[in-house]
Scaffold this motif. Structure first.
Motif, PDB file in Angstrom:
ATOM      1  N   LEU A 228       7.748   3.025  -3.595  1.00 50.51           N
ATOM      2  CA  LEU A 228       8.278   4.299  -4.079  1.00 50.51           C
ATOM      3  C   LEU A 228       9.715   4.486  -3.606  1.00 50.51           C
ATOM      4  CD1 LEU A 228       7.180   6.697  -5.671  1.00 50.51           C
ATOM      5  CD2 LEU A 228       6.770   7.854  -3.504  1.00 50.51           C
ATOM      6  N   PHE A 229       9.963   4.125  -2.323  1.00 52.33           N
ATOM      7  CA  PHE A 229      11.301   4.246  -1.779  1.00 52.33           C
ATOM      8  C   PHE A 229      12.275   3.344  -2.547  1.00 52.33           C
ATOM      9  CE2 PHE A 229      14.453   3.030   1.586  1.00 52.33           C
ATOM     10  CZ  PHE A 229      15.106   4.247   1.588  1.00 52.33           C
ATOM     11  N   GLY A 230      11.811   2.140  -2.896  1.00 53.86           N
ATOM     12  CA  GLY A 230      12.645   1.219  -3.675  1.00 53.86           C
ATOM     13  C   GLY A 230      13.054   1.848  -4.995  1.00 53.86           C
ATOM     14  N   LEU A 231      12.079   2.453  -5.675  1.00 55.21           N
ATOM     15  CA  LEU A 231      12.395   3.080  -6.960  1.00 55.21           C
ATOM     16  C   LEU A 231      13.373   4.230  -6.778  1.00 55.21           C
ATOM     17  CD1 LEU A 231       8.877   3.043  -8.615  1.00 55.21           C
ATOM     18  CD2 LEU A 231      10.879   1.674  -9.202  1.00 55.21           C
ATOM     19  N   TYR A 232      13.178   4.990  -5.688  1.00 48.35           N
ATOM     20  CA  TYR A 232      14.082   6.109  -5.403  1.00 48.35           C
ATOM     21  C   TYR A 232      15.502   5.587  -5.220  1.00 48.35           C
ATOM     22  CZ  TYR A 232      16.431   9.557  -2.483  1.00 48.35           C
ATOM     23  OH  TYR A 232      17.338  10.432  -1.953  1.00 48.35           O
ATOM     24  N   VAL A 233      15.630   4.504  -4.416  1.00 49.37           N
ATOM     25  CA  VAL A 233      16.962   3.943  -4.163  1.00 49.37           C
ATOM     26  C   VAL A 233      17.582   3.456  -5.470  1.00 49.37           C
ATOM     27  CG1 VAL A 233      18.179   2.051  -3.049  1.00 49.37           C
ATOM     28  CG2 VAL A 233      16.480   3.334  -1.786  1.00 49.37           C
TER      29      VAL A 233
ATOM     30  N   GLY B 146      21.106  -1.202  -7.381  1.00 41.42           N
ATOM     31  CA  GLY B 146      20.236  -2.303  -7.756  1.00 41.42           C
ATOM     32  C   GLY B 146      19.999  -3.309  -6.654  1.00 41.42           C
ATOM     33  N   PHE B 147      21.035  -3.673  -5.915  1.00 40.56           N
ATOM     34  CA  PHE B 147      20.872  -4.693  -4.883  1.00 40.56           C
ATOM     35  C   PHE B 147      19.894  -4.237  -3.816  1.00 40.56           C
ATOM     36  CE2 PHE B 147      24.700  -6.679  -6.526  1.00 40.56           C
ATOM     37  CZ  PHE B 147      24.375  -8.010  -6.380  1.00 40.56           C
ATOM     38  N   GLN B 148      20.165  -3.046  -3.271  1.00 40.09           N
ATOM     39  CA  GLN B 148      19.317  -2.551  -2.198  1.00 40.09           C
ATOM     40  C   GLN B 148      17.898  -2.330  -2.706  1.00 40.09           C
ATOM     41  OE1 GLN B 148      22.283  -1.309  -3.074  1.00 40.09           O
ATOM     42  NE2 GLN B 148      23.488  -0.616  -1.323  1.00 40.09           N
TER      43      GLN B 148
ATOM     44  N   ALA C   4      11.169  -5.997  -3.326  1.00 38.61           N
ATOM     45  CA  ALA C   4      10.644  -7.313  -2.982  1.00 38.61           C
ATOM     46  C   ALA C   4      10.009  -7.290  -1.606  1.00 38.61           C
ATOM     47  CB  ALA C   4      11.756  -8.353  -3.037  1.00 38.61           C
ATOM     48  N   SER C   5      10.611  -6.525  -0.676  1.00 39.02           N
ATOM     49  CA  SER C   5      10.080  -6.567   0.688  1.00 39.02           C
ATOM     50  C   SER C   5       8.681  -5.979   0.746  1.00 39.02           C
ATOM     51  CB  SER C   5      11.020  -5.858   1.651  1.00 39.02           C
ATOM     52  OG  SER C   5      11.015  -4.485   1.383  1.00 39.02           O
ATOM     53  N   ALA C   6       8.378  -4.992  -0.116  1.00 39.84           N
ATOM     54  CA  ALA C   6       7.017  -4.465  -0.148  1.00 39.84           C
ATOM     55  C   ALA C   6       6.036  -5.588  -0.466  1.00 39.84           C
ATOM     56  CB  ALA C   6       6.911  -3.352  -1.187  1.00 39.84           C
ATOM     57  N   LEU C   7       6.379  -6.396  -1.462  1.00 37.92           N
ATOM     58  CA  LEU C   7       5.481  -7.478  -1.847  1.00 37.92           C
ATOM     59  C   LEU C   7       5.483  -8.600  -0.810  1.00 37.92           C
ATOM     60  CD1 LEU C   7       6.316  -7.269  -5.580  1.00 37.92           C
ATOM     61  CD2 LEU C   7       4.051  -7.034  -4.601  1.00 37.92           C
ATOM     62  N   ILE C   8       6.617  -8.756  -0.106  1.00 36.32           N
ATOM     63  CA  ILE C   8       6.651  -9.784   0.936  1.00 36.32           C
ATOM     64  C   ILE C   8       5.719  -9.379   2.088  1.00 36.32           C
ATOM     65  CG2 ILE C   8       8.130 -10.915   2.636  1.00 36.32           C
ATOM     66  CD1 ILE C   8      10.392 -10.685   0.555  1.00 36.32           C
ATOM     67  N   VAL C   9       5.695  -8.071   2.393  1.00 33.88           N
ATOM     68  CA  VAL C   9       4.737  -7.600   3.405  1.00 33.88           C
ATOM     69  C   VAL C   9       3.322  -7.934   2.955  1.00 33.88           C
ATOM     70  CG1 VAL C   9       3.749  -5.548   4.457  1.00 33.88           C
ATOM     71  CG2 VAL C   9       6.221  -5.771   4.280  1.00 33.88           C
TER      72      VAL C   9
ATOM     73  N   GLU D 263      22.361  -1.751 -13.506  1.00 32.29           N
ATOM     74  CA  GLU D 263      21.683  -1.657 -12.212  1.00 32.29           C
ATOM     75  C   GLU D 263      20.237  -2.142 -12.322  1.00 32.29           C
ATOM     76  OE1 GLU D 263      22.722  -0.917  -9.255  1.00 32.29           O
ATOM     77  OE2 GLU D 263      24.638   0.110  -9.473  1.00 32.29           O
ATOM     78  N   LEU D 264      19.640  -1.862 -13.473  1.00 28.93           N
ATOM     79  CA  LEU D 264      18.280  -2.352 -13.715  1.00 28.93           C
ATOM     80  C   LEU D 264      18.277  -3.876 -13.736  1.00 28.93           C
ATOM     81  CD1 LEU D 264      15.733  -0.708 -14.154  1.00 28.93           C
ATOM     82  CD2 LEU D 264      15.929  -1.179 -16.604  1.00 28.93           C
ATOM     83  N   GLY D 265      19.284  -4.445 -14.383  1.00 26.39           N
ATOM     84  CA  GLY D 265      19.381  -5.902 -14.416  1.00 26.39           C
ATOM     85  C   GLY D 265      19.524  -6.481 -13.022  1.00 26.39           C
ATOM     86  N   VAL D 266      20.388  -5.851 -12.215  1.00 30.14           N
ATOM     87  CA  VAL D 266      20.575  -6.327 -10.838  1.00 30.14           C
ATOM     88  C   VAL D 266      19.252  -6.289 -10.090  1.00 30.14           C
ATOM     89  CG1 VAL D 266      21.693  -5.849  -8.650  1.00 30.14           C
ATOM     90  CG2 VAL D 266      22.984  -5.627 -10.751  1.00 30.14           C
ATOM     91  N   ALA D 267      18.553  -5.143 -10.180  1.00 32.34           N
ATOM     92  CA  ALA D 267      17.303  -4.999  -9.426  1.00 32.34           C
ATOM     93  C   ALA D 267      16.287  -6.034  -9.876  1.00 32.34           C
ATOM     94  CB  ALA D 267      16.750  -3.590  -9.611  1.00 32.34           C
ATOM     95  N   LEU D 268      16.199  -6.285 -11.190  1.00 33.25           N
ATOM     96  CA  LEU D 268      15.257  -7.284 -11.707  1.00 33.25           C
ATOM     97  C   LEU D 268      15.527  -8.641 -11.080  1.00 33.25           C
ATOM     98  CD1 LEU D 268      14.784  -6.927 -15.568  1.00 33.25           C
ATOM     99  CD2 LEU D 268      13.052  -6.900 -13.793  1.00 33.25           C
TER     100      LEU D 268
END
Lengths: 313, 491
Positions: free
Chosen positions: A193-198, A209-211, A217-222, A288-293
């Motif tokens: 959720l925080f990722g989407l907010y950022v 997008g970068f952050q 990704a870090s959520a899934l890495i956890v 920004e969506l492209g970057v995040a993807l």
């Protein structure tokens, strides 16, 4: 920061060095905060202290924890390093003082970014305006760099492993570790959720997008660390990531092409909307969506590849 | 669309790369990459004509005027370099299909072509841009793809070679970035033309001097300036054949281009050669590189590595031209840049044909190959003669131009070094020729020539070597026009 850096150089224990590097990144993030560079601090914390530490840990699991002691002192490298450092220090003597309002960096290009971007682009976060619009082409290049890195790793160690024995790496006995499992189940949705907010708040406050990509990704890495790569792969298959990473670059590049086809220059977002500012909004949202993807799928893909590599050993 | 050609030449390979990565069949990815390479070549020709007709071209990306936005800026030098990059890639990509299919795993081929496209986009982007930070971004794209491509070599030593290049290349890029950062702190701008206008006011500071040093050392690492060349021989020797050919013909040239751009466009010749003893430094390193690397090349038993060492020496020739600090020297250096790209492209393709047949390019493998692979070896000999600098080849043209520039500047040290290095080049080329033509092979009397798909591109480059060696008006004229645009009327 100096102390951590010295310890990283001195220690032969690479695990300790990796952890200290993470601490070093976190301290740099703090320094960037002090300098009011919030977006940079954000990225440094997410990438430097977060994902790159994980990747280095994988490398350590795959290679070994301790560095070999060199047989003789290495004077020449030390000399080169000292000379370089001395040159840098010498070069900074004539630098304009930090933070002085009369500095060239504040006088030449920056005033337009600060004063006009509100009218020209219409979003409060000037950093996002510069990154995604004024210098949006650099950011397209950086997105391509991330994609290239993922592609390079895949070319070298991808596609070799068979499915199966990919066990969680860092938590070696997941079933025993009830606390980790419960806590991470709580944490993962919050991180997502925080990722989407950022991601979507990047126009207004720090972020983008970068952050967001790194945080998502870090959520899934956890999840991968706690429950094992097989479970994570069932949620987000590797084949999907290998489609999403190039797709992000194409989305960013394609937004630019749309501007081109509508009569502007490449990456000109003005023609995209009914009003110029509306066009800028839409363009920045899309890129920004492209970057995040690209960032999120590349980060996760890297972890998949390393996890599979480690499991094969 | 021709108004956007300046941008499309970079954008096409950049956006084709993710497409290629999405493809499943190697042939589709190869066809895409080849089609892009040929479109890029036609764009490069179009742009060259445009530059000749209209002068410097400028393109504001995002519609933001420089220095706020990023500017693409193309002058005769940039157009010449882009044409070299485009032409070499257009010749090598058709060749790559058969070579890569034999040297690499099938499942990795689409990704391999994607990386090749990224490499090309990165190199073209460096040349196209008028923004010092944008150079860094595209330098990273080309570098990262290069590291991966080198590491894909069949020999496991390719991995250590790639890793070494990764460390040194990243150091180089970081040094460059530090230099650009210092310049930004002094001037508040990243646009090259703007930097050039604002730098003289602050040139007399330690920071400016440090910036020059860091940019030069960083680029020196990327362009394999002696003694910063340590990454090059193994990287070229163990990379897949197609990658070696492409890198040898283009990558170091682009780094050298950036150095020329910084010295002449941004720092200005008076500052770089007057306030800082850059000419003396480059001259000494160039001569050392020419002689030592040529001497090492003579002693190599693996022909790919032999040519790699020869590349280090050839970079010395171009640097020596720069060190003359004259318009004629600059023109000779630029001419050699382009000509050496053509020579090494042809030579490494010929070697790639041998690797395609025998799996390696050791000197012992070449025994009796003059009879077994006559066309391939003939191509090698033609490229080798060009390397030595025999008349009627491009090698002669650029060495002649360099000699003339050296004589005009009274630089007798350079005349001697060129003569000595050319003798050494004759020695290492002769070693290969001797083995191939005068040592009989015990088992190999059969003809085993490479297939037409490999021979045609090889000979295309060889013929370019010969043609441009005889008809020098075109290349010489371009190099002189580029030098004149940079160095002013001092030609």
């Amino acid at each position: 920061m100096l102390v951590t850096a010295l310890f990283v150089v001195r220690t032969r224990d690479l695990l300790a060095a990796t952890m200290l590097l993470g601490a070093y990144s976190l301290l740099s993030a703090g320094m960037f905060m002090v300098l009011d560079a919030v977006d940079v601090a954000f990225t440094e914390a997410a990438v430097g202290a977060g994902v790159s530490t994980i990747l280095m840990l994988y490398a350590l699991v795959a290679s070994g924890r301790f560095e070999r002691t060199p047989t003789r002192p290495q004077w020449l490298p030390l000399l080169v390093v000292l000379a370089t450092g001395a040159a840098l220090v010498w070069g900074t003597f004539d630098l304009p003082p930090v933070g002085a309002p009369g500095n060239p960096v504040h006088q030449h290009v920056a005033p337009r970014y600060l004063q006009q971007s509100g009218a020209e682009i219409g979003i409060p976060n000037v950093v996002t305006s510069v990154l995604a619009s004024y210098r949006g082409y650099d950011t397209l290049g950086e997105t391509a760099v991330v994609f290239t890195a993922g592609l390079g790793v895949w070319l070298l160690i991808g596609g070799l492993q068979r499915r199966g024995a990919a066990a969680p790496v860092l938590a070696s006995a997941p079933h025993a570790n009830l606390i980790l499992r419960v806590v991470s189940k709580f944490l993962i949705p919050v991180i997502l959720l925080f990722g989407l907010y950022v991601q979507f708040h990047g126009e207004l406050g720090p972020g983008g997008g970068f952050q967001a990509g790194v945080i998502l990704a870090s959520a899934l890495i956890v999840h991968l660390q706690v429950f094992g790569a097989d479970q994570t792969r069932q949620i987000v298959p590797e084949s999907l990531l290998r489609v999403l990473a190039p797709l992000g670059v194409l989305l960013y590049g394609g937004t630019g092409v749309a501007g081109l086809l509508l009569g502007g220059n490449y990456l000109d977002y003005h023609p995209l909307g009914r009003t110029p500012v509306g066009g800028q909004h839409l363009g920045i949202l899309l890129v920004e969506l492209g970057v995040a993807l690209t960032v999120s799928s590349t980060m996760l893909l890297l972890c998949y590849l390393f996890a599979a590599r480690v499991a094969r050993r | 669309m021709s108004a956007h050609a300046q941008l499309l030449i970079v954008l096409l390979p950049l956006l084709a790369a993710p497409l290629a990565a999405l493809m499943r069949t190697p042939d589709a990815a190869w066809a895409l990459a080849t089609a892009i390479a040929w479109s890029v070549l036609s764009l490069a020709l179009l742009l060259l004509l445009q530059v000749q007709a209209e002068g410097v071209l400028s393109y504001a990306i995002g519609g933001w005027a420089a220095p706020w936005g990023i500017e693409y800026r193309l002058d005769p030098l940039g157009a010449l370099l882009q044409l070299l990059l485009a032409a070499v890639a257009a010749a090598i990509l058709p060749w790559t299909r058969q070579s890569a299919a034999r040297e690499l795993e099938r499942a990795r081929l689409p990704g391999f072509y994607a990386a090749l496209l990224l490499l090309q986009a990165g190199l073209l982007g460096i040349v196209a841009t008028g923004d010092a930070f944008n150079v860094f971004v595209f330098l990273e794209i080309s570098s990262l793809s290069t590291y991966a491509l080198i590491a894909m070599g069949r020999d496991r030593r390719a991995l250590t070679a790639a890793f070494r290049y990764l460390i040194l290349g990243t150091l180089g890029a970081t040094f460059y970035l530090i230099g650009v950062g210092l310049l930004y702190a002094l001037t508040g701008t990243l646009n090259m033309a703007d930097l050039a206008a604002r730098l003289p006011a602050v040139a007399d500071t330690r920071t400016a001097h440090t910036a020059v040093v860091f940019v030069t050392v960083g680029l020196g690492l990327k362009l394999a300036m002696f003694p910063l060349h340590a990454w090059l021989p193994n990287a070229y020797a163990y990379a897949p054949s197609a990658v070696t050919a492409l890198l040898a013909a283009t990558a170091t040239k682009v780094a050298l281009y950036v150095l020329v751009r910084f010295v002449w466009t941004i720092f200005g010749a008076e500052f770089a050669f007057g306030a800082i003893p850059l000419a003396a430094l480059l001259g000494v390193l160039a001569v050392l590189g020419m002689l030592i690397a040529s001497a090492v090349a003579v002693r190599q038993d693996e022909v790919k590595r032999l040519l790699a060492w020869s590349s280090v020496a050839q970079i010395g020739y171009a640097l020596a031209g720069l060190a003359l600090a004259s318009g004629a020297g600059l023109a000779a250096a630029l001419l050699h840049l382009a000509n050496h790209g053509l020579m090494k492209g042809a030579l490494f393709l010929a070697l790639g044909n041998i690797a395609w047949r025998f799996g390696n390019t050791r000197l012992s493998t070449l025994r009796g190959l003059g009879r077994a692979m006559p066309w391939t070896m003939a191509a090698f000999v033609a490229g080798g003669l060009s390397l030595v600098g025999v008349p009627l080849t491009v090698g002669f043209v650029s060495k002649w131009a360099l000699l003339q520039a050296a004589l005009a500047a009274g630089a007798w040290w350079l005349v001697g070094a060129i003569a000595l290095a050319s003798l050494l080049a004759l020695a290492y080329v002769w070693r290969v020729v001797e083995v191939a033509y005068f040592e009989a092979s015990e088992s190999r009397d059969l003809r085993c020539e490479a297939p037409l798909g490999l021979l045609l591109p090889t000979w295309l480059l060889v013929l370019a070597n010969l043609w441009l060696g005889i008809d020098t008006r075109w290349t010489l004229g371009l190099a002189e026009a580029a030098a004149r645009a940079l160095a002013g009327a001092g030609l």
